[in-house]
Design an enzyme around this catalytic site. Sequence first.
Site, PDB file in Angstrom:
ATOM      1  N   HIS A 361      45.643  47.078  53.851  1.00 15.78           N
ATOM      2  CA  HIS A 361      45.005  46.033  53.033  1.00 15.78           C
ATOM      3  C   HIS A 361      45.162  44.642  53.604  1.00 15.78           C
ATOM      4  CE1 HIS A 361      44.251  48.461  49.353  1.00 15.78           C
ATOM      5  NE2 HIS A 361      45.267  49.165  49.808  1.00 15.78           N
ATOM      6  N   LYS A 555      42.805  33.356  42.438  1.00 15.85           N
ATOM      7  CA  LYS A 555      43.358  34.313  43.392  1.00 15.85           C
ATOM      8  C   LYS A 555      44.795  33.879  43.673  1.00 15.85           C
ATOM      9  CE  LYS A 555      39.877  33.168  46.054  1.00 15.85           C
ATOM     10  NZ  LYS A 555      39.425  34.502  46.293  1.00 15.85           N
ATOM     11  N   ARG A 556      45.572  34.692  44.387  1.00 14.77           N
ATOM     12  CA  ARG A 556      46.921  34.250  44.736  1.00 14.77           C
ATOM     13  C   ARG A 556      46.862  32.957  45.539  1.00 14.77           C
ATOM     14  NH1 ARG A 556      51.494  37.515  43.454  1.00 14.77           N
ATOM     15  NH2 ARG A 556      52.639  36.069  44.767  1.00 14.77           N
ATOM     16  N   LYS A 561      43.910  31.488  52.029  1.00 13.86           N
ATOM     17  CA  LYS A 561      42.808  31.499  51.048  1.00 13.86           C
ATOM     18  C   LYS A 561      42.211  30.101  50.876  1.00 13.86           C
ATOM     19  CE  LYS A 561      44.785  35.460  48.551  1.00 13.86           C
ATOM     20  NZ  LYS A 561      43.840  36.583  48.430  1.00 13.86           N
ATOM     21  N   THR A 665      38.447  41.303  45.880  1.00 14.05           N
ATOM     22  CA  THR A 665      37.775  42.087  44.842  1.00 14.05           C
ATOM     23  C   THR A 665      37.294  41.140  43.744  1.00 14.05           C
ATOM     24  OG1 THR A 665      40.002  42.530  44.030  1.00 14.05           O
ATOM     25  CG2 THR A 665      38.872  44.343  45.142  1.00 14.05           C
ATOM     26  N   LYS A 669      33.778  40.966  41.401  1.00 13.74           N
ATOM     27  CA  LYS A 669      33.722  40.814  39.940  1.00 13.74           C
ATOM     28  C   LYS A 669      32.827  39.631  39.568  1.00 13.74           C
ATOM     29  CE  LYS A 669      38.384  42.586  39.800  1.00 13.74           C
ATOM     30  NZ  LYS A 669      39.791  42.203  39.960  1.00 13.74           N
TER      31      LYS A 669
HETATM   32  O1  CBF Z   1      42.435  45.753  49.029  1.00 12.17           O
HETATM   33  C1  CBF Z   1      42.786  45.094  47.876  1.00 12.17           C
HETATM   34  C2  CBF Z   1      43.225  43.676  48.177  1.00 12.17           C
HETATM   35  O2  CBF Z   1      44.509  43.747  48.769  1.00 12.17           O
HETATM   36  C3  CBF Z   1      45.073  42.466  49.054  1.00 12.17           C
HETATM   37  O3  CBF Z   1      45.192  41.736  47.866  1.00 12.17           O
HETATM   38  C4  CBF Z   1      46.493  42.695  49.598  1.00 12.17           C
HETATM   39  O4  CBF Z   1      47.419  42.668  48.862  1.00 12.17           O
HETATM   40  N1  CBF Z   1      46.686  42.956  50.845  1.00 12.17           N
HETATM   41  C5  CBF Z   1      44.181  41.713  50.046  1.00 12.17           C
HETATM   42  O5  CBF Z   1      44.716  40.447  50.300  1.00 12.17           O
HETATM   43  C6  CBF Z   1      42.766  41.598  49.490  1.00 12.17           C
HETATM   44  O6  CBF Z   1      41.920  41.046  50.465  1.00 12.17           O
HETATM   45  C7  CBF Z   1      42.241  42.967  49.096  1.00 12.17           C
HETATM   46  O7  CBF Z   1      41.022  42.846  48.443  1.00 12.17           O
END
Ligand code: CBF
Length: 820
Positions: A361, A555-556, A561, A665, A669
């Site tokens: 991820h 988002k975080r 970001k 994601t 949404k």
């Molecule tokens: O794939 C799900 C999400 O995972 C993350 O949040 C992560 O924890 N590695 C990514 O940063 C996201 O881009 C991703 O959508």
Amino acid sequence: MTEYTAPKASITSAAFTDEIREQLRYTQGVTPEQATAADVYVATAAAVRRHLMDAWMTTQHDMVTGSTKAVGYFSAEFLMGKQLRNALLNAGLSDQFDDAVKALGCDARDVIDAEYEPGLGNGGLGRLAACYIDSLASKGVPAFGYGIQYRYGIFRQEFDEQGRQVERPDYWLANEEPWGHIDYNRSQRVGFGGVVTGKDDVRTWEPAWCVRAVPVDYMVPGYESGRVNTLRLWSARSYDEFDLLTFNRSGYLAAVKPQVKAENISKILYPEDSTPQGKELRLEQQYFFTAASIHDAIRVFYPGQEHPDLTTLPDKICFQLNDTHPVIGIPELMRVMIDEYGYDWDTAWRTTTACFNYTCHTLLPEALEVWPASLIGSLLPRHLEIIKEIDRRFVAQLKTLTDDAEKIDRMRIVTLAADGKEPKVRMAYLATAGGSHVNGVAALHSELLKDVTLRDFSDVFGDKFTNVTNGVTPRRFVKLANPRLSDLITDGLGTDRWVSHLDMLKELVPLAKDDAFVRRFAEVKQANKVDFAAYARREYGFEIDPNTMINSMVKRLHEYKRQSLKILAVISQYADIKSGRVAAEDIVPRTVVFGAKAAPGYRMAKLTIRLINNVARVINADPDVKGRLSVYYPWNYNIRLAEHLIPATDLDEQISQAGKEASGTGNMKFALNGALTVGTLDGANVEIRELVGPENFFLFGMTVDEVEALYDKGYQPSSYYDADPRLKQAVDMVSDGTFSDGDRGVYKPLTSDWLNKDYFMTMADFSAYMDIQGEIETLYRDPLEWNRKALLNVANSGYFSSDRAIDDYLANIWKTGPMD
Ligand code: CBF
């Protein structure tokens, strides 16, 4: 198109009300007259569980006796959100609930609000896991979600008077939690530490201490599938409750020590891993839940068998590793097969590699876990032996495939001890070697994974690599979160079948030419904005004007970001109005909404939070910009807030540096709920733009290749500051104390990073980002055209359903499907 009628639960509203009354009286011991909204919530949850119980048991029975391979989704995080509305929807009891609460004299909203949102995840990865188990159940695929029931979820975020983030513990289990069933009878023993004895081929691990893993089971009802799967979250308990002898000698703390040590394992959602203690606890958590889950799967699929034929395990269940966190499961299955059931290495390896698959991820190297071999050795000595043997055999295999010795060294699972550096275990490499498939989470991400992050592996094992673009569940994020839009879609399509077949949204495309329909769409958005404003007033005391453009960035908080880019743009716009360069009335009235938590130890991210809060404080109090520009930062961003904000958003920010966001994601949404996106070519933005049409997406910024080229050339952030007066002014306002009551020192670490380092190239993308604002404002001034494009975003985003993502996993990785 054939008309589809959703099967409705056969129970009447009156009967459901009686069931709730019965729960109130006979389980909780309160009369309906005494019952508070919280009582009604617990009683309703119990009533819904009862309705789902038969389907749950049948599903489990069919899974074990049938021939359809199941999926075990191993994830350290499941960010489920509130359960009640979702469970009611999937049980077909939503209407009955609405009637029942009225009959009981309650307000439905109060009952829903009484549920405390569990925060068992950090963000995208954990929410994705929750979407996937929803889709698996909705498709009728037999599946378990396996994870940890942390006692404390992600911290509750507050802001102090200076706008700084304060983290408060989130004890979500403080009140009654009616969804999880603690099943003491199916607990598992998980060992740690100790020694390994015996000869080469017969090894015995004697752990020094053991923890009791107790499953807490959550029902996962499918939408209209009639199936109810299980989310099994393990809770750590001690075997030695406490040592009475020590206690009698008045050593209370010493007496409860083993209990505390054991129970600490599932106490907190993963802690910082910057300290050795933190790392150890995190590895303990990972082993704790994967070991318990593997033992559980064997128990479930070979009931009562003393000598099960474990070579058939891959026909019964496959394990999906959600990131590197559960990768220790690979050596664990090897250990179980070899040491506990007496299989030879090759048979165990064949079975293990056939069972496991790995989803990556991230592209950030620091997020790919690497454990000191010594840590694994002290916590899991037998596993370290097995990992070393996997590595030895892997290197031998590589030598038959390539002559490139350097490449082989780069691919080692266990790094060589060189230059005084101690060996490390690279979990992503272990997962790639020890599983059948590796997937990225968006097309661009999967390409970069193959070309950069795991390049050597994809050269040698190209067939293992594949892509599954993420998806989100339309049940929670459209049907429930946005009932107005849902009704409009159902009306437009003449059916509600889209809720489980989201590709049907495509049939809305022709309606984007119908001005009357577009106006109805605009009315939905406006009504959602009014609702959001009311919600923000009620929950946060904010006065948001629903007649402004709602522009969200949630988002975080992470440098990649680039919340900094957004806040600098806000400052620049503020400066434009203040200086009179732009007349206030020439600016599209805009409300910027941020939502983000920063990791507790992440200094730069926390300073950015402080800056955003103080920019909001200054701008919102300034009469010169009143009604034109305002900034709000609701604290503690969570799913509930998302469910209110997303349907109300006009413009969504997805502005990460190209090549850094794996997928995203939130972007899906927002598009599904009819927001337009301003974004870079990063993660799933690329696919969103392709599908909704480039003309319906505000693209700006450098591409991955341009970013690379600029790094190679030598990036000088200050040259952008010198070249763009808008950027210079915005940065200077951060430095000169405008947002810190005259104190010039507060944001120094930020401004100095922007001008001297700026690893994620905020400065370089600033001008392009400002330039696209003109296009955004021009379009927004034409409501019909804006809404037409927003509607086209909805119509073309069906691909981003988690049902489609699960179809991809089923077809390309898991090779299984719905139960007969
Ligand atoms: O794939 C799900 C999400 O995972 C993350 O949040 C992560 O924890 N590695 C990514 O940063 C996201 O881009 C991703 O959508």
